[in-house]
Design a protein around this motif. Structure first.
Motif, PDB file in Angstrom:
ATOM      1  N   MET A  17       0.973  -1.264   0.013  1.00  0.00           N
ATOM      2  CA  MET A  17       0.031   0.190   0.053  1.00  0.00           C
ATOM      3  C   MET A  17       0.830   1.372   0.182  1.00  0.00           C
ATOM      4  SD  MET A  17      -2.745   1.131   2.870  1.00  0.00           S
ATOM      5  CE  MET A  17      -1.481   1.628   3.868  1.00  0.00           C
ATOM      6  N   SER A  18       0.663   1.999  -0.759  1.00  0.00           N
ATOM      7  CA  SER A  18       1.230   3.411  -0.729  1.00  0.00           C
ATOM      8  C   SER A  18       0.866   4.243   0.329  1.00  0.00           C
ATOM      9  CB  SER A  18       1.161   4.237  -2.169  1.00  0.00           C
ATOM     10  OG  SER A  18       1.553   5.575  -2.163  1.00  0.00           O
ATOM     11  N   VAL A  19       1.735   4.508   1.337  1.00  0.00           N
ATOM     12  CA  VAL A  19       1.068   5.260   2.550  1.00  0.00           C
ATOM     13  C   VAL A  19       0.977   6.769   2.111  1.00  0.00           C
ATOM     14  CG1 VAL A  19       1.622   5.837   4.908  1.00  0.00           C
ATOM     15  CG2 VAL A  19       2.097   3.463   3.740  1.00  0.00           C
ATOM     16  N   PRO A  20      -0.077   7.260   2.525  1.00  0.00           N
ATOM     17  CA  PRO A  20       0.002   8.789   2.229  1.00  0.00           C
ATOM     18  C   PRO A  20       0.705   9.674   3.108  1.00  0.00           C
ATOM     19  CG  PRO A  20      -1.828   7.974   3.434  1.00  0.00           C
ATOM     20  CD  PRO A  20      -1.304   6.677   3.015  1.00  0.00           C
ATOM     21  N   ARG A  21       1.038  10.715   2.719  1.00  0.00           N
ATOM     22  CA  ARG A  21       2.116  11.635   3.415  1.00  0.00           C
ATOM     23  C   ARG A  21       1.328  12.228   4.720  1.00  0.00           C
ATOM     24  NH1 ARG A  21       6.252  15.086   3.762  1.00  0.00           N
ATOM     25  NH2 ARG A  21       5.776  17.197   4.458  1.00  0.00           N
ATOM     26  N   VAL A  22      -0.151  12.532   4.622  1.00  0.00           N
ATOM     27  CA  VAL A  22      -0.734  13.233   5.707  1.00  0.00           C
ATOM     28  C   VAL A  22      -1.883  12.572   5.715  1.00  0.00           C
ATOM     29  CG1 VAL A  22      -1.584  15.357   6.869  1.00  0.00           C
ATOM     30  CG2 VAL A  22       0.749  15.151   5.503  1.00  0.00           C
ATOM     31  N   LEU A  23      -2.522  12.180   7.093  1.00  0.00           N
ATOM     32  CA  LEU A  23      -3.673  11.514   7.159  1.00  0.00           C
ATOM     33  C   LEU A  23      -4.643  12.670   7.801  1.00  0.00           C
ATOM     34  CD1 LEU A  23      -3.282   8.013   8.806  1.00  0.00           C
ATOM     35  CD2 LEU A  23      -3.561   8.686   6.440  1.00  0.00           C
ATOM     36  N   SER A  24      -5.953  12.824   7.072  1.00  0.00           N
ATOM     37  CA  SER A  24      -6.784  13.735   7.933  1.00  0.00           C
ATOM     38  C   SER A  24      -6.328  15.063   7.959  1.00  0.00           C
ATOM     39  CB  SER A  24      -7.415  13.360   9.145  1.00  0.00           C
ATOM     40  OG  SER A  24      -7.900  11.926   9.373  1.00  0.00           O
ATOM     41  N   ASP A  25      -5.432  15.349   7.088  1.00  0.00           N
ATOM     42  CA  ASP A  25      -4.589  16.931   7.130  1.00  0.00           C
ATOM     43  C   ASP A  25      -4.069  17.334   8.480  1.00  0.00           C
ATOM     44  OD1 ASP A  25      -5.430  17.665   4.568  1.00  0.00           O
ATOM     45  OD2 ASP A  25      -7.324  18.138   5.099  1.00  0.00           O
TER      46      ASP A  25
ATOM     47  N   ILE B 176       2.814  10.993   8.042  1.00  0.00           N
ATOM     48  CA  ILE B 176       3.440   9.746   8.242  1.00  0.00           C
ATOM     49  C   ILE B 176       4.710   9.477   8.085  1.00  0.00           C
ATOM     50  CG2 ILE B 176       3.285   7.215   7.320  1.00  0.00           C
ATOM     51  CD1 ILE B 176       0.635   8.203   8.922  1.00  0.00           C
ATOM     52  N   GLY B 177       5.445   8.664   8.995  1.00  0.00           N
ATOM     53  CA  GLY B 177       6.977   8.702   9.071  1.00  0.00           C
ATOM     54  C   GLY B 177       7.392   7.250   8.804  1.00  0.00           C
ATOM     55  N   GLU B 178       8.344   6.807   9.568  1.00  0.00           N
ATOM     56  CA  GLU B 178       8.888   5.559   9.144  1.00  0.00           C
ATOM     57  C   GLU B 178       8.018   4.387   9.748  1.00  0.00           C
ATOM     58  OE1 GLU B 178      12.073   4.382  12.162  1.00  0.00           O
ATOM     59  OE2 GLU B 178      11.840   6.566  12.910  1.00  0.00           O
ATOM     60  N   LEU B 179       8.289   3.131   9.149  1.00  0.00           N
ATOM     61  CA  LEU B 179       7.240   2.017   9.742  1.00  0.00           C
ATOM     62  C   LEU B 179       8.041   1.385  10.879  1.00  0.00           C
ATOM     63  CD1 LEU B 179       5.251  -0.320   8.904  1.00  0.00           C
ATOM     64  CD2 LEU B 179       6.973  -1.311   7.748  1.00  0.00           C
ATOM     65  N   LEU B 180       7.200   1.192  11.840  1.00  0.00           N
ATOM     66  CA  LEU B 180       7.593   0.778  13.186  1.00  0.00           C
ATOM     67  C   LEU B 180       7.553  -0.766  13.304  1.00  0.00           C
ATOM     68  CD1 LEU B 180       6.431   3.500  15.611  1.00  0.00           C
ATOM     69  CD2 LEU B 180       8.710   3.184  14.692  1.00  0.00           C
TER      70      LEU B 180
ATOM     71  N   MET C 168      -2.630  -7.997  10.660  1.00  0.00           N
ATOM     72  CA  MET C 168      -3.793  -7.342  10.230  1.00  0.00           C
ATOM     73  C   MET C 168      -3.582  -6.039   9.923  1.00  0.00           C
ATOM     74  SD  MET C 168      -6.630  -6.900  13.103  1.00  0.00           S
ATOM     75  CE  MET C 168      -6.605  -5.852  14.408  1.00  0.00           C
ATOM     76  N   ALA C 169      -2.063  -5.336  10.504  1.00  0.00           N
ATOM     77  CA  ALA C 169      -2.107  -4.005  10.671  1.00  0.00           C
ATOM     78  C   ALA C 169      -0.556  -3.575  10.548  1.00  0.00           C
ATOM     79  CB  ALA C 169      -2.794  -3.313  11.857  1.00  0.00           C
ATOM     80  N   ASP C 170      -0.106  -2.284  10.166  1.00  0.00           N
ATOM     81  CA  ASP C 170       1.085  -1.917  10.290  1.00  0.00           C
ATOM     82  C   ASP C 170       1.197  -0.623  11.051  1.00  0.00           C
ATOM     83  OD1 ASP C 170       1.648  -3.712   8.179  1.00  0.00           O
ATOM     84  OD2 ASP C 170       1.236  -2.279   6.717  1.00  0.00           O
ATOM     85  N   VAL C 171       2.209  -0.335  11.714  1.00  0.00           N
ATOM     86  CA  VAL C 171       2.356   0.639  12.755  1.00  0.00           C
ATOM     87  C   VAL C 171       3.433   1.538  12.375  1.00  0.00           C
ATOM     88  CG1 VAL C 171       2.713   1.413  15.238  1.00  0.00           C
ATOM     89  CG2 VAL C 171       1.655  -0.756  14.609  1.00  0.00           C
ATOM     90  N   TYR C 172       3.096   2.896  12.304  1.00  0.00           N
ATOM     91  CA  TYR C 172       4.004   3.866  11.671  1.00  0.00           C
ATOM     92  C   TYR C 172       4.154   4.804  12.615  1.00  0.00           C
ATOM     93  CZ  TYR C 172       2.768   1.930   7.111  1.00  0.00           C
ATOM     94  OH  TYR C 172       2.558   1.233   6.061  1.00  0.00           O
TER      95      TYR C 172
END
Length: 648
Positions: A1-9, A13-17, A22-26
């Protein structure tokens, strides 16, 4: 998935932790509040699974109401719309959580760097989190090393634990909350309670079993059960007893062995019934105090611990034979041989053979009198040994039942003045005290730090006693900073919000110096002292000024340009002027006759105004005098003679 730069303005989003099933943590940054956060986002490839979406949202709902220093806080939730290559879109939910810089217990266990004290301290923190969540009606159901973080400061020193991932949490009142869904066991096999493995309903005691597995692995360096598959491990949780952890770590005390035996009981009624009692027993076991007996007899008694520590069958104690009879031919005293069964046992011990008479009674075959005497001696020795063992056991049991309870060991309240609230709460809970927080204003103590305790430091209290912790809310009055002019609105709001001030609606004002959208001043004005929670009005620059009148600023024509320039700079240093001249027969030369922008007109900074100055008209050129034409004279006749002028 292409992670958006900003969620909900808002969330950058930064590095993948980390990445889960079922989920990714950033790691992300909250632009609005200027702080680091962690964002857990459901993966796009499973976003259409309604069960996983429900589980994901349940996690946010479960943790949103939990406010505890040992539980990772949830700040916000939302959904992000992801458009796939087929131009169809899916709604991907996400959770905004507290960002914890540190390591998981799984990493620390693998590094083999945990000491016994650290393992106990971290387990006490996990039990504190479970105690709070259970009292709030939430069962975690997936306690394991990967779901427990340990904070780490900039110097690498480890701090307190943070329990996270309530993805399969349920409320205690949820009677349908079993661990099987479509014949699949949810959770992690090494840490499943027996009732979870059987697919039964779970409660708070199931979390305590998983916490015991966690403590076991930290102390022993391995889980209590290991198998080739999750099914074999789950079977061991249901059917088999774990080996003593001291087998793998010889530094462990019998008290810790006994505590883990009780905490890992198959029947949940025989375990610790709540996290608080588990925590108290763990603190006592750390000092070598054996835990109290479990509900089932001898489950975690010293004898049970010793029995499990023995490898192989337990050898019978050596029995000393009685002296043989002095005279084989003399009278032999009658002895109660205990009946046929006892006689048979004695015969086997003596090494003889048994025969059966016609009536079925057991008797010795061809036993000489000396053998009979030896047999009776062994029988008497056996009975005496049994009497001694049973009598000793009865005496020990009587003494244990009638022993006076140990005196309560009181704890001393530490000095917590000036300590951060979370740190103070941790210290008091580690002393098995029940702190209650009261907020109050203080001029001398920073907000969030402890002012005092009641009772005060040094007071001795019984474990479980309540203690009042007074925490500073900061001063009751604050001074508005003087350096707000020229800052952005968000910067000023952050500064004033930190002083516990609120905001009224903004006002727009003209200002010749402050650029548009920047703060000019506040109402009340900077430098004034106001009560906390006062409403502050921000005055924001429009970036415009009112054009002044530039006429009649001076009577001296030679100083008009200087006066006009000074008047404009008084209004704004960013206004410019250009002068031009126009002939005027009415106005004194050098005086202002016109300005390109009328007075009281709002104009933007850096605007240029054209000022017209009067100029004397040029002098008219003289009109040339016409030259008279010469008069024509009649031509004289040749015959005429001039007249003679008489002499004077």
């Amino acid at each position: 998935m292409s992670v958006p730069r900003v969620l909900s303005d808002r969330y950058e989003i930064g590095e993948l932790l980390g990445r889960g099933g079922m989920a990714d943590v950033y790691k992300a940054r909250d632009i609005r509040l200027g702080r680091s956060v962690a964002i857990k986002m459901l993966r796009a490839d499973v976003a259409r699974d309604s069960q996983l979406q429900a589980r994901f949202r349940r996690e946010a709902q479960a943790v949103a109401g939990l406010n505890n220093p040992f539980i990772v806080a949830v700040y916000d939730t939302g959904e992000h719309v992801v458009t796939n290559q087929g131009h169809d879109s899916s709604h991907v939910p996400y959770i905004v959580m507290e960002y914890v810089h540190g390591k998981t217990l799984r990493d620390l266990i693998r590094s083999k760097s945990l000491t016994i004290d650290q393992s106990v301290d971290y387990t006490l923190g996990v039990l504190s989190a479970l105690d709070y969540s259970h009292r709030s009606g939430i069962v975690h159901r997936d306690i394991k090393p990967a779901n427990v973080m340990v904070t780490e400061d900039e110097h690498g020193a480890l701090g307190q634990v943070k329990v996270m991932d309530f993805g399969i949490a349920r409320t205690i009142s949820d009677s349908a909350a079993t661990m099987t869904q479509t014949q699949t066991v949810m959770g992690t096999a090494q840490y499943l309670s027996p009732e979870q493995a059987r697919g039964e309903s779970v409660d708070a005691r199931s979390d305590l079993y998983s916490a015991a597995c966690l403590l076991y692995e930290m102390l022993a360096g391995r889980p209590p059960f290991i198998g080739d598959s999750p099914v074999s491990v789950a079977y061991q949780h249901v059917r088999e007893n774990p080996p003593l952890p001291s087998i793998y770590n010889t530094e462990l005390s019998p008290a810790l062995d006994a505590l883990l035996l009780r905490a890992l009981q198959k029947d949940r009624a025989h375990r610790f019934q709540d996290a608080a009692s588990f925590r108290r027993a763990l603190r006592a076991a750390r000092t070598g105090v054996m835990p109290t007996a479990a509900a089932s007899p001898a489950d975690c008694s010293p004898a049970a611990v010793a029995a499990l520590a023995v490898s192989g069958p337990v050898a019978a104690p050596a029995l000393l034979p009685l002296p043989a009879a002095e005279d084989a031919t003399g009278p032999v005293q009658a002895v109660d041989d205990g009946g046929p069964s006892t006689r048979a046992m004695a015969k086997v011990l003596a090494g003889g053979a048994l025969t059966t008479d016609d009536g079925g009674a057991e008797q010795a075959a061809d036993v000489p009198p000396a053998d009979n005497r030896r047999r009776r001696a062994w029988m008497i020795t056996l009975f005496l040994g049994l009497v001694i063992v049973l009598g000793g056991g009865a005496m020990v049991g009587y003494n244990m039942l009638n022993a006076e309870p140990a005196a309560v060991v009181q704890v001393s309240i530490p000095s917590l003045d000036g300590s951060p609230q979370d740190e103070a709460l941790t210290q008091l809970r580690n002393l098995d005290l029940e702190p209650h927080v009261t907020d109050e204003y203080s001029k001398s103590v920073a907000a969030g730090d402890v002012i005092r305790t009641q009772p005060g430091s040094g007071t001795m209290l019984n474990p479980g006693s309540a203690i009042e912790l007074f925490v500073s809310k900061g001063p009751s009055q604050v001074t508005i900073p003087k350096d707000l002019a020229g800052k952005t609105e968000s910067e000023v709001r952050d500064d004033l919000r930190a002083l516990n001030l609120t905001f009224n609606n903004n006002e727009l004002v003209n200002d010749g110096i402050i650029p548009a959208t920047f703060v000019v001043t506040t109402d009340p004005a900077p430098g004034e002292t106001v009560p906390v929670n006062s409403g502050i009005t921000l005055r924001i620059s429009t970036g415009q000024v009112l054009m002044p009148s530039l006429f009649d600023l001076t009577k001296d024509p030679d100083k008009v340009e200087e006066a006009v320039t000074a008047e404009l700079k008084k209004v704004s240093p960013h206004l410019d002027v250009t002068f031009e001249e126009a002939e005027n027969t009415v106005v004194t030369p050098g005086m202002v006759t016109n300005q390109s922008i009328s007075a009281e007109t709002a104009v933007a900074q850096h605007t240029t105004v054209v000022v017209t100055l009067a100029k004397a008209p040029e002098p008219a050129e003289p009109t040339p005098t016409p030259t008279p034409k010469p008069t024509k004279t009649a031509k004289a006749s040749p015959s005429a003679t001039p007249k003679e002028t008489p002499a004077p």
